[in-house]
Design a protein around this motif. Structure first.
Motif, mmCIF file in Angstrom:
data_model
loop_
_atom_site.group_PDB
_atom_site.id
_atom_site.type_symbol
_atom_site.label_atom_id
_atom_site.label_comp_id
_atom_site.label_asym_id
_atom_site.label_seq_id
_atom_site.Cartn_x
_atom_site.Cartn_y
_atom_site.Cartn_z
ATOM 1 N N PHE A 148 -30.640 9.316 -27.523
ATOM 2 C CA PHE A 148 -31.531 8.625 -26.585
ATOM 3 C C PHE A 148 -32.831 8.267 -27.294
ATOM 4 C CE2 PHE A 148 -28.922 11.510 -24.090
ATOM 5 C CZ PHE A 148 -28.404 10.652 -23.121
ATOM 6 N N SER A 149 -33.492 7.304 -26.701
ATOM 7 C CA SER A 149 -34.848 6.990 -27.173
ATOM 8 C C SER A 149 -35.722 8.223 -26.947
ATOM 9 C CB SER A 149 -35.409 5.806 -26.384
ATOM 10 O OG SER A 149 -36.810 5.746 -26.553
ATOM 11 N N ASP A 164 -30.958 24.471 -25.617
ATOM 12 C CA ASP A 164 -30.677 25.746 -24.943
ATOM 13 C C ASP A 164 -30.947 25.655 -23.442
ATOM 14 O OD1 ASP A 164 -33.327 25.295 -25.877
ATOM 15 O OD2 ASP A 164 -33.853 27.349 -25.290
ATOM 16 N N GLN A 165 -31.840 24.743 -23.013
ATOM 17 C CA GLN A 165 -32.128 24.561 -21.581
ATOM 18 C C GLN A 165 -31.411 23.348 -21.002
ATOM 19 O OE1 GLN A 165 -36.413 24.326 -21.208
ATOM 20 N NE2 GLN A 165 -36.727 26.221 -22.350
ATOM 21 N N GLY A 166 -30.719 22.619 -21.869
ATOM 22 C CA GLY A 166 -29.987 21.436 -21.396
ATOM 23 C C GLY A 166 -30.901 20.276 -21.015
ATOM 24 N N SER A 181 -27.047 13.232 -20.063
ATOM 25 C CA SER A 181 -27.072 11.858 -19.525
ATOM 26 C C SER A 181 -28.403 11.145 -19.753
ATOM 27 C CB SER A 181 -26.780 11.892 -18.020
ATOM 28 O OG SER A 181 -27.853 12.526 -17.338
ATOM 29 N N GLY A 182 -29.448 11.895 -20.043
ATOM 30 C CA GLY A 182 -30.772 11.286 -20.188
ATOM 31 C C GLY A 182 -31.434 10.998 -18.856
ATOM 32 N N ALA A 183 -30.804 11.415 -17.736
ATOM 33 C CA ALA A 183 -31.371 11.137 -16.409
ATOM 34 C C ALA A 183 -32.641 11.951 -16.194
ATOM 35 C CB ALA A 183 -30.347 11.469 -15.332
ATOM 36 N N PRO A 194 -33.617 5.495 -22.315
ATOM 37 C CA PRO A 194 -32.659 4.511 -22.835
ATOM 38 C C PRO A 194 -31.636 5.216 -23.738
ATOM 39 C CG PRO A 194 -34.903 3.690 -23.024
ATOM 40 C CD PRO A 194 -35.006 5.134 -22.618
ATOM 41 N N ARG A 195 -30.357 4.887 -23.529
ATOM 42 C CA ARG A 195 -29.302 5.562 -24.273
ATOM 43 C C ARG A 195 -28.942 4.740 -25.522
ATOM 44 N NH1 ARG A 195 -24.830 8.250 -21.886
ATOM 45 N NH2 ARG A 195 -25.119 7.011 -19.997
ATOM 46 N N VAL A 196 -28.792 5.418 -26.636
ATOM 47 C CA VAL A 196 -28.337 4.769 -27.865
ATOM 48 C C VAL A 196 -26.805 4.880 -27.897
ATOM 49 C CG1 VAL A 196 -28.425 4.765 -30.388
ATOM 50 C CG2 VAL A 196 -30.468 5.365 -29.064
ATOM 51 N N VAL A 197 -26.150 3.735 -28.022
ATOM 52 C CA VAL A 197 -24.681 3.728 -28.067
ATOM 53 C C VAL A 197 -24.239 4.191 -29.454
ATOM 54 C CG1 VAL A 197 -22.619 2.317 -27.763
ATOM 55 C CG2 VAL A 197 -24.689 1.800 -26.450
ATOM 56 N N LEU A 198 -23.321 5.152 -29.469
ATOM 57 C CA LEU A 198 -22.887 5.745 -30.748
ATOM 58 C C LEU A 198 -21.445 5.376 -31.060
ATOM 59 C CD1 LEU A 198 -24.358 9.357 -30.355
ATOM 60 C CD2 LEU A 198 -25.361 7.411 -31.601
ATOM 61 N N ASP A 199 -21.180 5.334 -32.326
ATOM 62 C CA ASP A 199 -19.803 5.135 -32.795
ATOM 63 C C ASP A 199 -19.581 6.170 -33.897
ATOM 64 O OD1 ASP A 199 -17.342 4.193 -33.363
ATOM 65 O OD2 ASP A 199 -18.023 2.393 -34.447
ATOM 66 N N VAL A 200 -18.650 7.082 -33.635
ATOM 67 C CA VAL A 200 -18.374 8.141 -34.620
ATOM 68 C C VAL A 200 -17.037 7.827 -35.272
ATOM 69 C CG1 VAL A 200 -18.126 10.629 -34.976
ATOM 70 C CG2 VAL A 200 -19.609 9.777 -33.145
#
Ligand code: FES
Length: 215
Positions: A148-149, A164-166, A181-183, A194-200
């Motif tokens: 995430f940003s 550790d706290q999520g 989720s970044g919520a 804002p979520r960074v889209v990842l490709d692993v």
């Protein structure tokens, strides 16, 4: 209501000079019966002395305090229209910016790190899509990564990952975002990170885009 000695109405004999008898012999002129001025029509000099005792400059440039503080309906409407207009323009600007962002060409992918560079429960800072755009990569489990940003959606402070706290924690105003989720889940922020889209793939982690979200 008590009348002062300067008040011409004080000279009237109320037994004779009553409204409706103006102009009759022995009664006061009609002007005496003129209604007292409205409160907001009375001009009071700042030093409360008589008008003839006021300095010349104040007579040339009178300050009508009651009128000055009296907000007419037209002034109020003007204020409301201008405020609403400014608000509408601001909303339009945000909508245009959002539209422009979505219309842009897709962001180029960028390698962030190797899978082995980050352990489960650990985080890694990187910049994407620009060199000034700080982001955080977090490894949730052996196969799960999120990014995430780092910019808090309240007032743009940098959030701190607390696996550790999520949560991602914002120290500026105690804001909290869900780690997965970044919520926004606590404090003043209302919008998610804002979520960074990842490709692993091939043991490497790539950033391939950014999702701006409103909810
Ligand atoms: Fe993050 Fe205010 S800047 S909570």
């Amino acid at each position: 209501m008590a009348t002062s000695s300067n008040d011409p109405r004080a000279k009237i004999d109320v037994r004779v000079d009553t409204p409706g008898r103006e102009g009759l012999a022995g009664t006061a002129p009609a002007s005496v019966y003129a209604p007292p001025p409205e409160r907001d029509q009375i001009t009071i000099p700042p030093d409360f002395t008589a008008p003839e005792a006021q300095p010349l400059w104040r007579q040339d440039f009178p300050i009508d305090w009651p009128q000055d503080q009296y907000v007419e309906r037209r002034d109020f409407m003007k204020f409301m229209v201008l405020t609403s207009g400014a608000f509408a323009v601001g909303q339009l600007w945000i909508a245009l910016q959002s539209w422009w962002r979505h219309r842009r060409d897709p962001l180029p992918g960028r390698r962030i790190a190797a899978v082995d560079d980050i352990g489960v429960g650990q985080s890694l800072m990187f910049n994407y899509p620009g060199e000034e755009d700080a982001c955080l990569l977090v490894r949730l489990s052996a196969a799960e990564f999120v990014a995430f940003s780092q910019k808090c959606t309240h007032l743009s402070c940098a959030v701190i990952p607390r696996p550790d706290q999520g949560v991602f924690y914002c120290p500026c105003h105690e804001g909290r975002f869900d780690l997965r989720s970044g919520a926004a889940i606590a404090g003043p922020p209302r919008r998610p990170l804002p979520r960074v889209v990842l490709d692993v793939r091939g043991g490497e982690i790539f950033a391939t885009g950014v999702e701006e979200r409103t909810v």
